[in-house]
Enzyme design. Structure first.
Site, PDB file in Angstrom:
ATOM      1  N   LYS A 210      -8.900  -0.683   1.001  1.00 34.99           N
ATOM      2  CA  LYS A 210      -9.955  -1.034   1.943  1.00 34.99           C
ATOM      3  C   LYS A 210     -10.873  -2.019   1.236  1.00 34.99           C
ATOM      4  O   LYS A 210     -11.591  -1.677   0.302  1.00 34.99           O
ATOM      5  CB  LYS A 210     -10.710   0.208   2.402  1.00 34.99           C
ATOM      6  CG  LYS A 210     -11.570   0.006   3.623  1.00 34.99           C
ATOM      7  CD  LYS A 210     -10.814  -0.595   4.804  1.00 34.99           C
ATOM      8  CE  LYS A 210      -9.774   0.323   5.399  1.00 34.99           C
ATOM      9  NZ  LYS A 210      -9.135  -0.300   6.587  1.00 34.99           N
TER      10      LYS A 210
ATOM     11  N   GLU B  58       0.807  -1.226   0.000  1.00 32.73           N
ATOM     12  CA  GLU B  58       0.000   0.000   0.000  1.00 32.73           C
ATOM     13  C   GLU B  58       0.837   1.271   0.000  1.00 32.73           C
ATOM     14  O   GLU B  58       1.650   1.498   0.900  1.00 32.73           O
ATOM     15  CB  GLU B  58      -0.947   0.025   1.207  1.00 32.73           C
ATOM     16  CG  GLU B  58      -1.872   1.229   1.208  1.00 32.73           C
ATOM     17  CD  GLU B  58      -2.993   1.136   2.225  1.00 32.73           C
ATOM     18  OE1 GLU B  58      -3.796   2.082   2.319  1.00 32.73           O
ATOM     19  OE2 GLU B  58      -3.087   0.099   2.940  1.00 32.73           O
TER      20      GLU B  58
END
Length: 475
Positions: free
Chosen positions: A291, A275
């Protein structure tokens, strides 16, 4: 503050291509044991931001924050001062003074120079608990770590590997030798030892305890305290041997584009994060919150069905959108009015262990704002706290037995040209005192199913804990 701490050894930056040496990971092995040796590693990822690997070693200056006290030092000397101000603002001040007047001399083509990230500047670790320097938070969770909240070095030399061309570049101020001393003689290419686990992984929460914590979060959600809370558990095992050897095993198994290895005085950080947190280049800002997660499968049909289930899941889309809105707000603190956009929403990115739902938020940095201003304004990342951020962090401290330390913090660089890239420290391990810590969590919302959320934490470490378990000593 001592003027000596602000004065670089030179203002001439030399950049050259060097050849005839092993891949960067092989070169880094020669210095991985040194405090403040750091590797930013794309680990063979085929993602679009997987082009360059960067290694730095022997910093000119270190900036360290522990318990809200920030110290600026020159390694190997007694030159050290405590600095007033917020930690990232202190680091920004030192960085700007130290690298503000560099002039580049190189025979490398200009188009390559423009593409090379970092070159010289700051590389560092900002742990999740650095957020305590910016917000008033409770202190219920245990805190028995050696690793500081901020550990950054200012580096006047780096090696940068271009994965696209296979070329290697040496960037240095002109007081440095024409080639790094550890590669001028083959016998200096040191080899690390081996790694082994000496005990089984143990969580700081049992499954019933984790589910009980989710029930408490659900009460807070129903009461309107917050919309989402990220809840994690920590796995710990004892180990012997080389953390670098463990990192090499993990990087091969995961191929995560924001992988990194950092050696500090009493600790090592092994990150295989997929990420990005924040990047800045030529004033253009990007963040890519993750997410939404589903497991990967060897069977192609099952794997495709898992990805499709993620992309169509209303819960995951709602959760992702909450964090996108939070990050839009965080970026707007230091971006030009009207410049914050969302060019990609609910995109699929697939890694070795899991599929992720990823969105992209962009902006244009305010004139006069620095990348470290942006980092401070958005720290810690909303994708791993919840919303509203401060209330979610209060609940995290209440329900997680131990502080997060490095987990959900960031590893970052800020180059002398004010370019920045940074990761969110998920899929990250902390090694200290003969113990290896690894965390996994997930965002909890009102319609979360406790059993599914618990399983998701296990999915996220399915290419970490079992991989290292293969190197466990026989009992």
């Amino acid at each position: 503050m001592s003027e000596h701490l602000y004065t670089p050894p030179s203002t001439t930056l030399l950049i050259s291509e060097i050849s005839g040496y092993p891949p960067l990971t092989g070169l880094f092995e020669s210095v991985q044991h040194q405090p403040y040796a750091m590797l930013l590693d794309t680990a063979g990822s085929d993602k679009r931001f997987g082009r360059f690997n960067i290694m730095v070693w022997e910093p000119d200056i270190t900036v360290i924050t522990r318990n809200n006290i920030t110290t600026i030092s020159r390694p190997g000397s007694d030159d050290s001062v405590e600095a007033n101000g917020k930690p990232l603002a202190v680091l920004d001040t030192v960085q700007r003074h130290y690298f503000s007047a560099l002039q580049t001399v190189s025979d490398v083509p200009q188009e390559i120079l423009e593409q090379l990230p970092f070159q010289t500047g700051t590389v560092g670790l900002a742990g999740y608990d650095l957020g305590r320097s910016y917000e008033t938070l409770p202190s219920k969770a245990r805190n028995d770590y050696l690793c500081p909240d901020l550990a950054a070095g200012l580096y006047s030399q780096s090696l940068i590997e271009d994965n696209e061309t296979g070329k290697l570049y040496y960037c240095r101020l002109d007081d440095k030798p024409s080639q790094p001393d550890f590669i001028t003689r083959e016998d200096k290419l040191a080899k690390a030892g081996s790694f082994s686990l000496t005990g089984a992984w143990q969580s700081n929460l049992t499954e019933p305890e984790y589910i009980s914590a989710l029930e408490t979060i659900n009460d807070y959600l129903l009461a309107g305290d917050c919309y989402q809370v990220n809840m994690a558990q920590r796995f710990t095992a004892t180990f012997n041997g080389s953390e670098w050897d463990a990192y090499k095993t993990l990087r091969t198994a995961n191929k995560a584009p924001f992988s990194a290895f950092i050696r500090l005085d009493n600790t090592a950080i092994l990150s295989i994060s997929p990420e990005r947190f924040l990047s800045v280049k030529d004033g253009c800002v990007e963040t890519k919150p993750i997410k939404g997660t589903r497991p990967r499968f060897a069977d192609k049909d099952k794997d495709r069905a898992s990805a499709e289930d993620l992309l169509s899941a209303e819960k995951d889309r709602a959760e992702n959108l909450m964090i996108v809105d939070l990050l839009r707000n965080d970026l707007s603190k230091h971006c030009q009015p009207g410049s914050v956009k969302v060019p990609a929403l609910f995109a699929l990115e697939s890694y070795e262990a899991v599929h992720h739902m990823v969105s992209t938020v962009t902006g244009k940095l305010n004139t006069g704002a620095s990348p470290l201003d942006l980092l401070a304004g958005a720290f810690p990342g909303g994708s791993i706290t919840g919303a509203p951020k401060i209330r979610a962090m209060e609940i995290i401290d209440e329900l997680e037995p131990d502080r997060r330390n490095v987990y959900c913090g960031s590893i970052f660089y800020v180059g002398h040209r004010q370019d920045m890239d940074s990761s969110i420290l998920i899929r990250t391990l902390l090694a200290e005192n003969g113990r290896l810590h690894c965390w996994a969590g997930g965002g909890i919302v009102a319609d979360s199913v406790a059993g599914d959320e618990y399983q998701e934490t296990l999915d996220k470490v399915s290419k970490i804990l079992p991989v290292l378990e293969t190197k466990r000593e026989p009992q």
